[in-house]
Design a protein around this motif. Structure first.
Motif, PDB file in Angstrom:
ATOM      1  N   PHE A  16     -12.406  12.239  19.801  1.00 49.60           N
ATOM      2  CA  PHE A  16     -12.905  13.431  20.486  1.00 49.60           C
ATOM      3  C   PHE A  16     -14.396  13.217  20.728  1.00 49.60           C
ATOM      4  O   PHE A  16     -15.088  12.680  19.864  1.00 49.60           O
ATOM      5  CB  PHE A  16     -12.666  14.652  19.567  1.00 49.60           C
ATOM      6  N   PRO A  17     -14.916  13.617  21.905  1.00 46.73           N
ATOM      7  CA  PRO A  17     -16.345  13.369  22.182  1.00 46.73           C
ATOM      8  C   PRO A  17     -17.244  14.033  21.131  1.00 46.73           C
ATOM      9  O   PRO A  17     -17.105  15.234  20.862  1.00 46.73           O
ATOM     10  CB  PRO A  17     -16.575  14.000  23.554  1.00 46.73           C
ATOM     11  N   SER A  18     -18.138  13.251  20.551  1.00 48.47           N
ATOM     12  CA  SER A  18     -19.011  13.779  19.506  1.00 48.47           C
ATOM     13  C   SER A  18     -20.398  14.086  20.057  1.00 48.47           C
ATOM     14  O   SER A  18     -20.969  13.280  20.788  1.00 48.47           O
ATOM     15  CB  SER A  18     -19.138  12.768  18.370  1.00 48.47           C
ATOM     16  N   PRO A  19     -20.956  15.239  19.677  1.00 47.43           N
ATOM     17  CA  PRO A  19     -22.316  15.571  20.118  1.00 47.43           C
ATOM     18  C   PRO A  19     -23.381  14.793  19.341  1.00 47.43           C
ATOM     19  O   PRO A  19     -24.556  14.847  19.680  1.00 47.43           O
ATOM     20  CB  PRO A  19     -22.422  17.067  19.820  1.00 47.43           C
ATOM     21  N   ASN A  20     -22.951  14.065  18.317  1.00 42.73           N
ATOM     22  CA  ASN A  20     -23.890  13.330  17.464  1.00 42.73           C
ATOM     23  C   ASN A  20     -23.417  11.882  17.323  1.00 42.73           C
ATOM     24  O   ASN A  20     -22.336  11.633  16.789  1.00 42.73           O
ATOM     25  CB  ASN A  20     -23.939  14.022  16.089  1.00 42.73           C
ATOM     26  N   PRO A  21     -24.207  10.910  17.798  1.00 40.57           N
ATOM     27  CA  PRO A  21     -23.778   9.502  17.754  1.00 40.57           C
ATOM     28  C   PRO A  21     -23.552   8.985  16.334  1.00 40.57           C
ATOM     29  O   PRO A  21     -22.861   7.986  16.134  1.00 40.57           O
ATOM     30  CB  PRO A  21     -24.922   8.742  18.437  1.00 40.57           C
ATOM     31  N   ALA A  22     -24.106   9.677  15.345  1.00 44.62           N
ATOM     32  CA  ALA A  22     -23.935   9.241  13.951  1.00 44.62           C
ATOM     33  C   ALA A  22     -22.651   9.784  13.314  1.00 44.62           C
ATOM     34  O   ALA A  22     -22.336   9.477  12.163  1.00 44.62           O
ATOM     35  CB  ALA A  22     -25.142   9.680  13.121  1.00 44.62           C
ATOM     36  N   VAL A  23     -21.902  10.576  14.084  1.00 45.06           N
ATOM     37  CA  VAL A  23     -20.684  11.208  13.559  1.00 45.06           C
ATOM     38  C   VAL A  23     -19.507  10.933  14.499  1.00 45.06           C
ATOM     39  O   VAL A  23     -19.614  11.103  15.709  1.00 45.06           O
ATOM     40  CB  VAL A  23     -20.882  12.743  13.410  1.00 45.06           C
ATOM     41  N   VAL A  45     -20.509   7.852  10.752  1.00 48.53           N
ATOM     42  CA  VAL A  45     -20.209   6.479  11.181  1.00 48.53           C
ATOM     43  C   VAL A  45     -20.602   5.468  10.101  1.00 48.53           C
ATOM     44  O   VAL A  45     -19.954   4.437   9.930  1.00 48.53           O
ATOM     45  CB  VAL A  45     -20.950   6.183  12.516  1.00 48.53           C
ATOM     46  N   ASP A  46     -21.647   5.782   9.319  1.00 51.57           N
ATOM     47  CA  ASP A  46     -22.141   4.816   8.330  1.00 51.57           C
ATOM     48  C   ASP A  46     -21.297   4.760   7.047  1.00 51.57           C
ATOM     49  O   ASP A  46     -21.638   4.053   6.099  1.00 51.57           O
ATOM     50  CB  ASP A  46     -23.608   5.122   7.971  1.00 51.57           C
ATOM     51  N   GLY A  47     -20.191   5.529   7.011  1.00 47.82           N
ATOM     52  CA  GLY A  47     -19.305   5.474   5.845  1.00 47.82           C
ATOM     53  C   GLY A  47     -19.775   6.285   4.648  1.00 47.82           C
ATOM     54  O   GLY A  47     -19.231   6.152   3.552  1.00 47.82           O
ATOM     55  N   SER A  48     -20.785   7.142   4.864  1.00 48.67           N
ATOM     56  CA  SER A  48     -21.336   7.898   3.728  1.00 48.67           C
ATOM     57  C   SER A  48     -20.503   9.128   3.333  1.00 48.67           C
ATOM     58  O   SER A  48     -20.794   9.787   2.350  1.00 48.67           O
ATOM     59  CB  SER A  48     -22.771   8.350   4.047  1.00 48.67           C
ATOM     60  N   GLY A  49     -19.452   9.440   4.105  1.00 50.54           N
ATOM     61  CA  GLY A  49     -18.721  10.687   3.862  1.00 50.54           C
ATOM     62  C   GLY A  49     -17.681  10.617   2.765  1.00 50.54           C
ATOM     63  O   GLY A  49     -16.496  10.889   2.977  1.00 50.54           O
ATOM     64  N   THR A  50     -18.111  10.254   1.565  1.00 50.67           N
ATOM     65  CA  THR A  50     -17.147  10.096   0.466  1.00 50.67           C
ATOM     66  C   THR A  50     -16.749  11.436  -0.165  1.00 50.67           C
ATOM     67  O   THR A  50     -15.781  11.497  -0.908  1.00 50.67           O
ATOM     68  CB  THR A  50     -17.700   9.166  -0.637  1.00 50.67           C
ATOM     69  N   GLU A  51     -17.506  12.496   0.131  1.00 58.71           N
ATOM     70  CA  GLU A  51     -17.114  13.821  -0.354  1.00 58.71           C
ATOM     71  C   GLU A  51     -16.471  14.583   0.802  1.00 58.71           C
ATOM     72  O   GLU A  51     -16.952  14.541   1.928  1.00 58.71           O
ATOM     73  CB  GLU A  51     -18.324  14.582  -0.920  1.00 58.71           C
ATOM     74  N   LYS A  61      -8.001  33.813  16.948  1.00 58.35           N
ATOM     75  CA  LYS A  61      -7.776  33.303  18.309  1.00 58.35           C
ATOM     76  C   LYS A  61      -9.062  32.678  18.879  1.00 58.35           C
ATOM     77  O   LYS A  61      -9.643  31.813  18.259  1.00 58.35           O
ATOM     78  CB  LYS A  61      -7.246  34.408  19.234  1.00 58.35           C
ATOM     79  N   ASN A  62      -9.519  33.194  20.052  1.00 60.44           N
ATOM     80  CA  ASN A  62     -10.682  32.581  20.705  1.00 60.44           C
ATOM     81  C   ASN A  62     -12.015  33.063  20.152  1.00 60.44           C
ATOM     82  O   ASN A  62     -13.062  32.551  20.534  1.00 60.44           O
ATOM     83  CB  ASN A  62     -10.637  32.829  22.216  1.00 60.44           C
ATOM     84  N   VAL A  63     -11.984  34.061  19.291  1.00 60.43           N
ATOM     85  CA  VAL A  63     -13.226  34.539  18.667  1.00 60.43           C
ATOM     86  C   VAL A  63     -13.477  33.676  17.429  1.00 60.43           C
ATOM     87  O   VAL A  63     -12.625  33.586  16.554  1.00 60.43           O
ATOM     88  CB  VAL A  63     -13.103  36.031  18.265  1.00 60.43           C
ATOM     89  N   GLY A  64     -14.643  33.026  17.387  1.00 57.44           N
ATOM     90  CA  GLY A  64     -14.971  32.211  16.212  1.00 57.44           C
ATOM     91  C   GLY A  64     -14.336  30.839  16.202  1.00 57.44           C
ATOM     92  O   GLY A  64     -14.126  30.257  15.145  1.00 57.44           O
ATOM     93  N   LYS A  65     -14.009  30.309  17.388  1.00 56.66           N
ATOM     94  CA  LYS A  65     -13.399  28.971  17.479  1.00 56.66           C
ATOM     95  C   LYS A  65     -14.257  27.904  16.791  1.00 56.66           C
ATOM     96  O   LYS A  65     -15.479  28.029  16.730  1.00 56.66           O
ATOM     97  CB  LYS A  65     -13.243  28.576  18.949  1.00 56.66           C
ATOM     98  N   VAL A  66     -13.603  26.860  16.299  1.00 55.41           N
ATOM     99  CA  VAL A  66     -14.311  25.727  15.699  1.00 55.41           C
ATOM    100  C   VAL A  66     -15.179  25.054  16.762  1.00 55.41           C
ATOM    101  O   VAL A  66     -14.694  24.698  17.841  1.00 55.41           O
ATOM    102  CB  VAL A  66     -13.300  24.703  15.121  1.00 55.41           C
ATOM    103  N   ARG A  67     -16.470  24.888  16.444  1.00 50.92           N
ATOM    104  CA  ARG A  67     -17.383  24.246  17.403  1.00 50.92           C
ATOM    105  C   ARG A  67     -17.681  22.819  16.946  1.00 50.92           C
ATOM    106  O   ARG A  67     -18.174  22.608  15.828  1.00 50.92           O
ATOM    107  CB  ARG A  67     -18.685  25.031  17.507  1.00 50.92           C
ATOM    108  N   PRO A  68     -17.427  21.837  17.801  1.00 43.92           N
ATOM    109  CA  PRO A  68     -17.671  20.441  17.425  1.00 43.92           C
ATOM    110  C   PRO A  68     -19.089  20.190  16.895  1.00 43.92           C
ATOM    111  O   PRO A  68     -19.272  19.452  15.930  1.00 43.92           O
ATOM    112  CB  PRO A  68     -17.416  19.668  18.724  1.00 43.92           C
ATOM    113  N   ALA A  69     -20.098  20.830  17.494  1.00 48.60           N
ATOM    114  CA  ALA A  69     -21.486  20.600  17.065  1.00 48.60           C
ATOM    115  C   ALA A  69     -21.703  21.070  15.623  1.00 48.60           C
ATOM    116  O   ALA A  69     -22.432  20.437  14.857  1.00 48.60           O
ATOM    117  CB  ALA A  69     -22.460  21.304  17.995  1.00 48.60           C
TER     118      ALA A  69
END
Length: 265
Positions: A16-23, A45-51, A61-69
Motif C-alpha cells: 500500500f502506498p506509504s506516506p513515509n519512505p521509512a515505513v 523498513v530498517d527492521g526496528s519494529g520488534t514490538e 463506518k466512514n467516521v474515524g477511518k484508519v489514516r495511513p499517515a
C-alpha cells in the motif's frame, strides 16, 4: 460472540502506498469470526519494529477511518503496527456493532501481530470508541504489554447519556436504549471487568473533550486505583477530542516511550 481457531490468519497482503519512505504499509485481509476483515499493517523498513502495536480506531463506518499517515507515524517510532478497519468497512465482510461482536476484529488483530515471528510483545492503543476495544482486548489477552487510551470511551451508558446525536445510531446498532437492553451496554463497558486486567494502563484525555467526556477516563482511573492496578493519566486542560498537531506529535513520542519503558512481564 464467535471466536475461531483461524482468527488472525492473514488471507492476503498487498503493498500500500506509504506516506513515509521509512515505513512499509500493506493492506491486509484477515479472518475474524470466519469473516474476511481488512486492516493496515505498517513496519519500519530498517527492521526496528520488534514490538507490536495494535491500533484501534474510533468512530463507526466512514467516521474515524484508519489514516495511513497516522499508522505510519506510530510505526516510525519503532513498532510493527496493525490497524483493523473493523468488519463491514472498506471491503470487509459483516457489520460493525460498536464494541459488540466486532471486538473480535481487535482480538484477531492481536493474534495477527502474535503470528509475526519478529514481534516480541504487543501494546494496545485505542482512540475514542477504540478505547473500549483496547481495554477489552487487554482483558482477553493477559500477555498485553501495555494499554493506552486517548480520548477513550470506557462506559457505554455514559456515552448514550452524553451523546444525544449518537442515540439513534446506538439504538440501531446495539438493538435498543440502555433502558431496553442494559445487558448489551454492560457487555460493551470495560469498566465492569477491570479486575481481569493485567496490563499497565495510560489514560490520555483533554478536559474540554465534548465527544467523549473526560469522565470516561476518571471512572476507569478510579476503578483501577481501587483495585490496586497500575494506571497513569495525562490530562490536558485546554484540549478537546482533537489535539493541535505539534502537541499531538509530542504526545505520540511520549506515549510510545512510555510503552517501551514498561517492564517485560
Amino acid at each position: 460472540m464467535l471466536t475461531l481457531e483461524n482468527d488472525g490468519q492473514i488471507i492476503s497482503a498487498y503493498k500500500f502506498p506509504s506516506p513515509n519512505p521509512a515505513v512499509e504499509l500493506e493492506l491486509v485481509t484477515y479472518y475474524a469470526s470466519g469473516l474476511k476483515v481488512k486492516g493496515l499493517l505498517a513496519k519500519p523498513v530498517d527492521g526496528s519494529g520488534t514490538e507490536g502495536f495494535l491500533y484501534l480506531r474510533g468512530g463507526i463506518k466512514n467516521v474515524g477511518k484508519v489514516r495511513p499517515a497516522r499508522i505510519a507515524q506510530f510505526a516510525s517510532e519503532g513498532f510493527t503496527v496493525f490497524a483493523p478497519f473493523y468488519r463491514g468497512n472498506q471491503g470487509g465482510e459483516g457489520d460493525e456493532d460498536f464494541g459488540g461482536d466486532d471486538r473480535v476484529d481487535a482480538f484477531a488483530g492481536f493474534e495477527l501481530l502474535q503470528s509475526l515471528p519478529w514481534v516480541t510483545r504487543i501494546h494496545v492503543f485505542g482512540f475514542s470508541r477504540g478505547g473500549l476495544m483496547a481495554l477489552l482486548t487487554a482483558i482477553k489477552f493477559p500477555e498485553t504489554a501495555s494499554v493506552v487510551t486517548w480520548g477513550g470511551v470506557t462506559d457505554m451508558f455514559l456515552t448514550y447519556a452524553e451523546r444525544k446525536d449518537l442515540r439513534r445510531m446506538m439504538k440501531r446498532v446495539i438493538g435498543g436504549s440502555p433502558k431496553k437492553v442494559p445487558g448489551r451496554y454492560k457487555f460493551r463497558t470495560p469498566l465492569y471487568e477491570m479486575e481481569n486486567l493485567k496490563a499497565p494502563v495510560l489514560l490520555i484525555h483533554g478536559r474540554n473533550d465534548h465527544n467523549v467526556s473526560v469522565e470516561h477516563s476518571y471512572r476507569i482511573e478510579k476503578r483501577l486505583k481501587e483495585l490496586g492496578k497500575p494506571v497513569e493519566s495525562w490530562y490536558f486542560d485546554d484540549y478537546t477530542h482533537y489535539f493541535p498537531p505539534v502537541m499531538n506529535r509530542k504526545i505520540v513520542d511520549d506515549l510510545t516511550n512510555w510503552m517501551k519503558s514498561r517492564q517485560q512481564q
